[in-house]
Design a protein around this motif. Structure first.
Motif, mmCIF file in Angstrom:
data_model
loop_
_atom_site.group_PDB
_atom_site.id
_atom_site.type_symbol
_atom_site.label_atom_id
_atom_site.label_comp_id
_atom_site.label_asym_id
_atom_site.label_seq_id
_atom_site.Cartn_x
_atom_site.Cartn_y
_atom_site.Cartn_z
ATOM 1 N N HIS A 1 0.826 -1.212 0.000
ATOM 2 C CA HIS A 1 0.000 0.000 0.000
ATOM 3 C C HIS A 1 0.858 1.259 0.000
ATOM 4 C CE1 HIS A 1 -3.283 2.731 0.727
ATOM 5 N NE2 HIS A 1 -2.660 3.179 1.783
ATOM 6 N N SER A 2 1.894 1.314 0.835
ATOM 7 C CA SER A 2 2.722 2.509 0.887
ATOM 8 C C SER A 2 3.471 2.714 -0.415
ATOM 9 C CB SER A 2 3.687 2.455 2.067
ATOM 10 O OG SER A 2 4.536 1.336 1.943
ATOM 11 N N VAL A 3 3.856 1.635 -1.076
ATOM 12 C CA VAL A 3 4.517 1.733 -2.370
ATOM 13 C C VAL A 3 3.544 2.296 -3.397
ATOM 14 C CG1 VAL A 3 5.588 0.429 -4.244
ATOM 15 C CG2 VAL A 3 6.130 -0.125 -1.868
ATOM 16 N N LEU A 4 2.311 1.818 -3.390
ATOM 17 C CA LEU A 4 1.300 2.319 -4.320
ATOM 18 C C LEU A 4 1.032 3.800 -4.091
ATOM 19 C CD1 LEU A 4 -1.220 -0.649 -4.297
ATOM 20 C CD2 LEU A 4 0.414 -0.052 -6.089
ATOM 21 N N ALA A 5 0.982 4.218 -2.843
ATOM 22 C CA ALA A 5 0.753 5.635 -2.544
ATOM 23 C C ALA A 5 1.882 6.491 -3.096
ATOM 24 C CB ALA A 5 0.609 5.843 -1.040
ATOM 25 N N ASP B 1 -1.538 11.024 -7.805
ATOM 26 C CA ASP B 1 -2.404 11.852 -6.970
ATOM 27 C C ASP B 1 -1.728 12.152 -5.645
ATOM 28 O OD1 ASP B 1 -4.537 11.713 -8.830
ATOM 29 O OD2 ASP B 1 -5.103 9.758 -8.026
ATOM 30 N N GLY B 2 -2.053 13.295 -5.095
ATOM 31 C CA GLY B 2 -1.593 13.622 -3.753
ATOM 32 C C GLY B 2 -2.407 12.838 -2.746
ATOM 33 N N ILE B 3 -1.744 12.139 -1.849
ATOM 34 C CA ILE B 3 -2.431 11.311 -0.852
ATOM 35 C C ILE B 3 -1.981 11.740 0.534
ATOM 36 C CG2 ILE B 3 -2.737 8.968 0.048
ATOM 37 C CD1 ILE B 3 -2.303 7.965 -2.832
ATOM 38 N N VAL B 4 -2.965 11.945 1.399
ATOM 39 C CA VAL B 4 -2.695 12.290 2.790
ATOM 40 C C VAL B 4 -3.437 11.297 3.674
ATOM 41 C CG1 VAL B 4 -4.569 13.985 2.828
ATOM 42 C CG2 VAL B 4 -2.781 14.107 4.545
ATOM 43 N N HIS B 5 -2.770 10.835 4.695
ATOM 44 C CA HIS B 5 -3.385 9.966 5.702
ATOM 45 C C HIS B 5 -3.522 10.790 6.975
ATOM 46 C CE1 HIS B 5 -2.896 6.290 3.384
ATOM 47 N NE2 HIS B 5 -1.694 6.726 3.067
ATOM 48 N N ARG C 1 3.795 13.403 -4.011
ATOM 49 C CA ARG C 1 2.933 14.212 -4.874
ATOM 50 C C ARG C 1 2.127 15.201 -4.054
ATOM 51 N NH1 ARG C 1 2.288 17.335 -8.690
ATOM 52 N NH2 ARG C 1 0.359 17.236 -9.849
ATOM 53 N N TRP C 2 1.636 14.783 -2.885
ATOM 54 C CA TRP C 2 0.911 15.697 -2.002
ATOM 55 C C TRP C 2 1.804 16.872 -1.625
ATOM 56 C CZ3 TRP C 2 1.252 17.850 2.822
ATOM 57 C CH2 TRP C 2 0.096 18.421 3.342
ATOM 58 N N ILE D 1 2.045 19.239 -4.553
ATOM 59 C CA ILE D 1 0.801 19.990 -4.784
ATOM 60 C C ILE D 1 0.630 21.097 -3.748
ATOM 61 C CG2 ILE D 1 -1.727 19.833 -4.695
ATOM 62 C CD1 ILE D 1 -1.378 16.961 -5.879
ATOM 63 N N THR D 2 0.868 20.767 -2.501
ATOM 64 C CA THR D 2 0.588 21.712 -1.420
ATOM 65 C C THR D 2 1.737 22.653 -1.115
ATOM 66 O OG1 THR D 2 1.373 20.238 0.329
ATOM 67 C CG2 THR D 2 -0.969 20.065 -0.308
ATOM 68 N N GLY D 3 2.962 22.238 -1.409
ATOM 69 C CA GLY D 3 4.117 23.056 -1.071
ATOM 70 C C GLY D 3 4.652 22.806 0.330
ATOM 71 N N TYR D 4 4.025 21.914 1.079
ATOM 72 C CA TYR D 4 4.499 21.583 2.423
ATOM 73 C C TYR D 4 5.447 20.390 2.359
ATOM 74 C CZ TYR D 4 0.851 24.592 4.284
ATOM 75 O OH TYR D 4 0.067 25.674 4.580
ATOM 76 N N THR D 5 6.430 20.369 3.238
ATOM 77 C CA THR D 5 7.315 19.212 3.348
ATOM 78 C C THR D 5 6.618 18.151 4.193
ATOM 79 O OG1 THR D 5 8.380 19.954 5.392
ATOM 80 C CG2 THR D 5 9.358 20.726 3.296
#
Length: 107
Positions: free
Chosen positions: A20-24, A29-33, A46-47, A50-54
């Motif tokens: 799952h973590s590899v797929l993310a 797409d940007g993915i946030v948990h 990617r997240w 997109i957001t500019g945050y580290t």
């Protein structure tokens, strides 16, 4: 915010599928948990793009913090209703660290 719902519904996938973590990370797409309180517990590259945050900055934030203040009530309402729907999509403005705004889609 919608990512909280995704994490809630599919969070156990990480526990049962180590890929799952590899797929993310490979996702375009940007993915946030986030946990049930909205505290960010993980993001993909990617997240961050997109957001500019580290990642380090993200881990200190709650998901609602990146949502533009005028969009927060609507986004919070959509997330609260997520349990009643199988699929929802909504657009919202996000606040980047430099103060600029971008658009994101929650699903």
């Amino acid at each position: 915010m919608a990512m909280e719902t995704i994490e809630h519904r599919y969070g156990n996938l990480r526990a049962t599928d180590p890929s799952h973590s590899v797929l993310a990370e490979l996702s375009p797409d940007g993915i946030v948990h986030a946990d049930t309180q909205g505290q960010i517990t993980g993001v993909n590259d990617r997240w961050c793009g997109i957001t500019g945050y580290t990642r380090a900055e993200a881990m200190l934030m709650r998901t609602i913090e990146i949502v533009h203040s005028e969009d927060r009530p609507r986004v919070a309402e959509m997330v609260a209703e997520a349990g009643e729907r199988r699929l929802m999509r909504f657009d919202f403005r996000l606040r980047k660290p430099d103060g600029s705004l971008g658009w994101a889609m929650g699903q």
